[in-house]
Write a protein that holds these residues in place. Structure first.
Motif, PDB file in Angstrom:
ATOM      1  N   ILE A  39      68.043  40.319  49.512  1.00  0.00           N
ATOM      2  CA  ILE A  39      66.639  40.695  49.290  1.00  0.00           C
ATOM      3  C   ILE A  39      66.070  41.355  50.544  1.00  0.00           C
ATOM      4  N   ASN A  40      65.250  42.376  50.354  1.00  0.00           N
ATOM      5  CA  ASN A  40      64.639  43.100  51.466  1.00  0.00           C
ATOM      6  C   ASN A  40      63.136  43.248  51.213  1.00  0.00           C
ATOM      7  N   LEU A  41      62.358  43.208  52.287  1.00  0.00           N
ATOM      8  CA  LEU A  41      60.904  43.376  52.163  1.00  0.00           C
ATOM      9  C   LEU A  41      60.421  44.255  53.313  1.00  0.00           C
ATOM     10  N   SER A  42      59.811  45.404  52.992  1.00  0.00           N
ATOM     11  CA  SER A  42      59.362  46.341  54.045  1.00  0.00           C
ATOM     12  C   SER A  42      58.100  47.080  53.613  1.00  0.00           C
ATOM     13  N   PRO A  43      57.249  47.433  54.598  1.00  0.00           N
ATOM     14  CA  PRO A  43      56.021  48.177  54.279  1.00  0.00           C
ATOM     15  C   PRO A  43      56.210  49.694  54.347  1.00  0.00           C
ATOM     16  N   PHE A  44      55.501  50.408  53.468  1.00  0.00           N
ATOM     17  CA  PHE A  44      55.552  51.878  53.448  1.00  0.00           C
ATOM     18  C   PHE A  44      54.154  52.420  53.159  1.00  0.00           C
ATOM     19  N   SER A  45      53.661  53.211  54.089  1.00  0.00           N
ATOM     20  CA  SER A  45      52.316  53.765  53.872  1.00  0.00           C
ATOM     21  C   SER A  45      52.360  55.198  53.354  1.00  0.00           C
ATOM     22  N   PHE A  46      53.544  55.760  53.238  1.00  0.00           N
ATOM     23  CA  PHE A  46      53.638  57.022  52.493  1.00  0.00           C
ATOM     24  C   PHE A  46      53.697  56.564  51.032  1.00  0.00           C
ATOM     25  N   PHE A  47      52.515  56.369  50.467  1.00  0.00           N
ATOM     26  CA  PHE A  47      52.420  55.634  49.205  1.00  0.00           C
ATOM     27  C   PHE A  47      51.120  55.965  48.485  1.00  0.00           C
ATOM     28  N   PHE A  59      56.450  55.943  46.708  1.00  0.00           N
ATOM     29  CA  PHE A  59      56.462  55.647  48.142  1.00  0.00           C
ATOM     30  C   PHE A  59      57.716  56.248  48.744  1.00  0.00           C
ATOM     31  N   SER A  60      57.723  56.361  50.067  1.00  0.00           N
ATOM     32  CA  SER A  60      58.778  57.162  50.674  1.00  0.00           C
ATOM     33  C   SER A  60      59.373  56.535  51.939  1.00  0.00           C
ATOM     34  N   PRO A  61      60.536  55.893  51.807  1.00  0.00           N
ATOM     35  CA  PRO A  61      61.267  55.475  53.002  1.00  0.00           C
ATOM     36  C   PRO A  61      61.953  56.713  53.598  1.00  0.00           C
ATOM     37  N   ALA A  62      61.501  57.108  54.771  1.00  0.00           N
ATOM     38  CA  ALA A  62      62.009  58.347  55.371  1.00  0.00           C
ATOM     39  C   ALA A  62      63.277  58.073  56.177  1.00  0.00           C
ATOM     40  N   ARG A  63      64.057  59.121  56.409  1.00  0.00           N
ATOM     41  CA  ARG A  63      65.177  59.012  57.353  1.00  0.00           C
ATOM     42  C   ARG A  63      64.580  58.769  58.734  1.00  0.00           C
ATOM     43  N   ARG A  64      65.195  57.898  59.485  1.00  0.00           N
ATOM     44  CA  ARG A  64      64.624  57.554  60.788  1.00  0.00           C
ATOM     45  C   ARG A  64      64.567  58.788  61.684  1.00  0.00           C
ATOM     46  N   VAL A  65      63.381  58.998  62.307  1.00  0.00           N
ATOM     47  CA  VAL A  65      63.196  60.143  63.205  1.00  0.00           C
ATOM     48  C   VAL A  65      64.175  60.011  64.382  1.00  0.00           C
ATOM     49  N   THR A  70      69.291  56.014  57.215  1.00  0.00           N
ATOM     50  CA  THR A  70      68.409  55.716  56.073  1.00  0.00           C
ATOM     51  C   THR A  70      68.017  54.233  56.084  1.00  0.00           C
ATOM     52  N   LYS A  71      66.955  53.930  55.358  1.00  0.00           N
ATOM     53  CA  LYS A  71      66.408  52.567  55.372  1.00  0.00           C
ATOM     54  C   LYS A  71      66.997  51.721  54.238  1.00  0.00           C
ATOM     55  N   HIS A  72      67.026  50.412  54.499  1.00  0.00           N
ATOM     56  CA  HIS A  72      67.629  49.491  53.521  1.00  0.00           C
ATOM     57  C   HIS A  72      66.930  49.584  52.169  1.00  0.00           C
ATOM     58  N   THR A  73      65.616  49.768  52.201  1.00  0.00           N
ATOM     59  CA  THR A  73      64.854  49.854  50.947  1.00  0.00           C
ATOM     60  C   THR A  73      65.399  50.981  50.069  1.00  0.00           C
ATOM     61  N   LEU A  74      65.650  52.133  50.707  1.00  0.00           N
ATOM     62  CA  LEU A  74      66.189  53.277  49.955  1.00  0.00           C
ATOM     63  C   LEU A  74      67.576  52.943  49.407  1.00  0.00           C
ATOM     64  N   THR A  99      57.629  42.359  59.261  1.00  0.00           N
ATOM     65  CA  THR A  99      58.745  42.723  58.367  1.00  0.00           C
ATOM     66  C   THR A  99      59.256  44.139  58.625  1.00  0.00           C
ATOM     67  N   SER A 100      58.466  44.950  59.359  1.00  0.00           N
ATOM     68  CA  SER A 100      58.917  46.331  59.614  1.00  0.00           C
ATOM     69  C   SER A 100      59.883  46.392  60.801  1.00  0.00           C
ATOM     70  N   THR A 101      60.163  45.249  61.379  1.00  0.00           N
ATOM     71  CA  THR A 101      61.202  45.181  62.417  1.00  0.00           C
ATOM     72  C   THR A 101      62.530  45.600  61.804  1.00  0.00           C
ATOM     73  N   ALA A 184      44.628  49.283  55.534  1.00  0.00           N
ATOM     74  CA  ALA A 184      45.338  50.555  55.377  1.00  0.00           C
ATOM     75  C   ALA A 184      45.833  51.011  56.736  1.00  0.00           C
ATOM     76  N   ARG A 185      46.834  51.874  56.704  1.00  0.00           N
ATOM     77  CA  ARG A 185      47.466  52.371  57.921  1.00  0.00           C
ATOM     78  C   ARG A 185      46.850  53.696  58.331  1.00  0.00           C
ATOM     79  N   LEU A 186      46.677  53.873  59.638  1.00  0.00           N
ATOM     80  CA  LEU A 186      46.207  55.157  60.163  1.00  0.00           C
ATOM     81  C   LEU A 186      47.279  55.694  61.098  1.00  0.00           C
TER      82      LEU A 186
END
Ligand SMILES: Cc1cc2nc3c(=O)[nH]c(=O)nc-3n(C[C@H](O)[C@H](O)[C@H](O)COP(=O)(O)O)c2cc1C
Length: 295
Positions: A39-47, A59-65, A70-74, A99-101, A184-186
């Protein structure tokens, strides 16, 4: 204005300008599961939500800059096409951030952050019990937006079940915007919280056809007192009042006071009438304000 060509910017610079300006962004707190049951739990603000019927969130788990991984969620939603989108309120924000660690694959962030797993009714990933709203979703499509550092992957999630904590409902059984206490995220490390003092309403203009700002006299449109918001409210009325109605307004004590005090002084009269209209607009008295500026 500073004008920037996106092709001249690095991924980090782009991320910064985009995230500070395209804000606040709602947070999708996504729980997912891989085919081994991790099980995985992560936040995404591209949503956001993009369709009501069918009810589709993206929502969008992006490739790490940093390293283009790629992210586990994807990876999880490509294996098991389900997720729960949990909504984050202020009481959850620090644990959500934890959880975003970037824990290694297989680590359950529910446990790491101290959230409670609640069995879902339809899908395999569990819900976050603490979340005020939980959406059980099936993943209809995953659309990669590129293969470079920072490229997003759109996860199109169709909401099948909605669970709502009854504490955030009003007497009509609808979600009370005051009670849900959203965050919300800024840009960067910034967040915002939706509180009583920063909530306000703007009536939808759909029910009627506003005359438009362009229908207001030039002296009103170019007013040094009235702001764009003031003009927007005046332009939202359905009809300009007739001359007789406008003349009658001169008899109102607060209007008469301005007129009497500015006899022969057209410039100050206009300014003071606009100031009176502005205060009437603040009180929501739009029709009265319009007549005052038309005097
Ligand atoms: C509030 C918040 C919003 C985030 N939004 C995104 C996002 O939209 N896209 C993204 O790729 N990463 C985002 N992140 C970072 C991911 O949550 C982070 O990379 C996480 O470790 C990914 O986990 P996973 O590999 O287990 O899927 C966000 C982090 C926080 C705290």
């Amino acid at each position: 204005m500073l004008t920037l060509k996106t092709e001249d910017l690095s991924a980090v610079q782009l991320q910064d300008y985009l995230q500070y300006a395209i804000a606040p962004r709602p947070i999708c707190f996504a729980s997912t599961i891989d085919h081994d049951g991790n099980i995985n739990l992560s936040p995404f603000s591209f949503f956001n939500m993009f369709s009501t019927k069918p009810p589709i969130c993206v929502f969008s788990p992006a490739r790490r800059v940093r390293d283009n991984t790629t992210k586990h969620t994807l990876e999880n939603v490509l294996q098991v096409k389900e997720c729960v989108i949990n909504i984050v309120n202020y009481d959850m924000v620090q644990q959500m951030s934890l959880t975003s660690t970037e824990y290694v694959k297989g680590i359950n962030e529910f446990e790491k952050a101290g959230f409670t797993m609640l069995k879902s009714d339809l899908v395999k990933p569990p819900r976050v019990a603490e979340a005020p709203v939980q959406f059980e979703c099936v993943v209809n499509q995953v659309i990669p937006l590129g293969d470079q550092h920072g490229a997003g992957n759109l996860i199109l999630a169709e909401v099948k079940l909605i669970h709502i904590n009854e504490d955030i409902l009003n007497s009509e059984g609808k979600i009370d915007q005051h009670k849900i206490d959203l965050v919300a995220r800024l840009g960067g490390d910034w967040y915002c919280r939706v509180t009583e003092d920063n909530l306000f309403k703007v009536a939808k203009p759909l029910a009627k056809l506003g005359i438009g700002v362009d229908a207001l006299p030039k002296s009103v449109r170019l007013s040094k007192v009235l702001t764009g918001n003031d003009l927007g409210m005046l332009g939202n009325v359905e009809h300009l009042p007739g001359d007789d109605d406008v003349d009658l307004i001169a008899l109102k004590p607060e209007v008469k006071e301005v007129l009497d005090a500015t006899i022969g002084d057209a410039t100050n009269r206009e300014r003071e009438l606009h100031e009176l209209a502005k205060s009437l607009l603040k009180q929501g008295n739009i029709e009265f304000a319009l007549k005052v500026v038309l005097l």
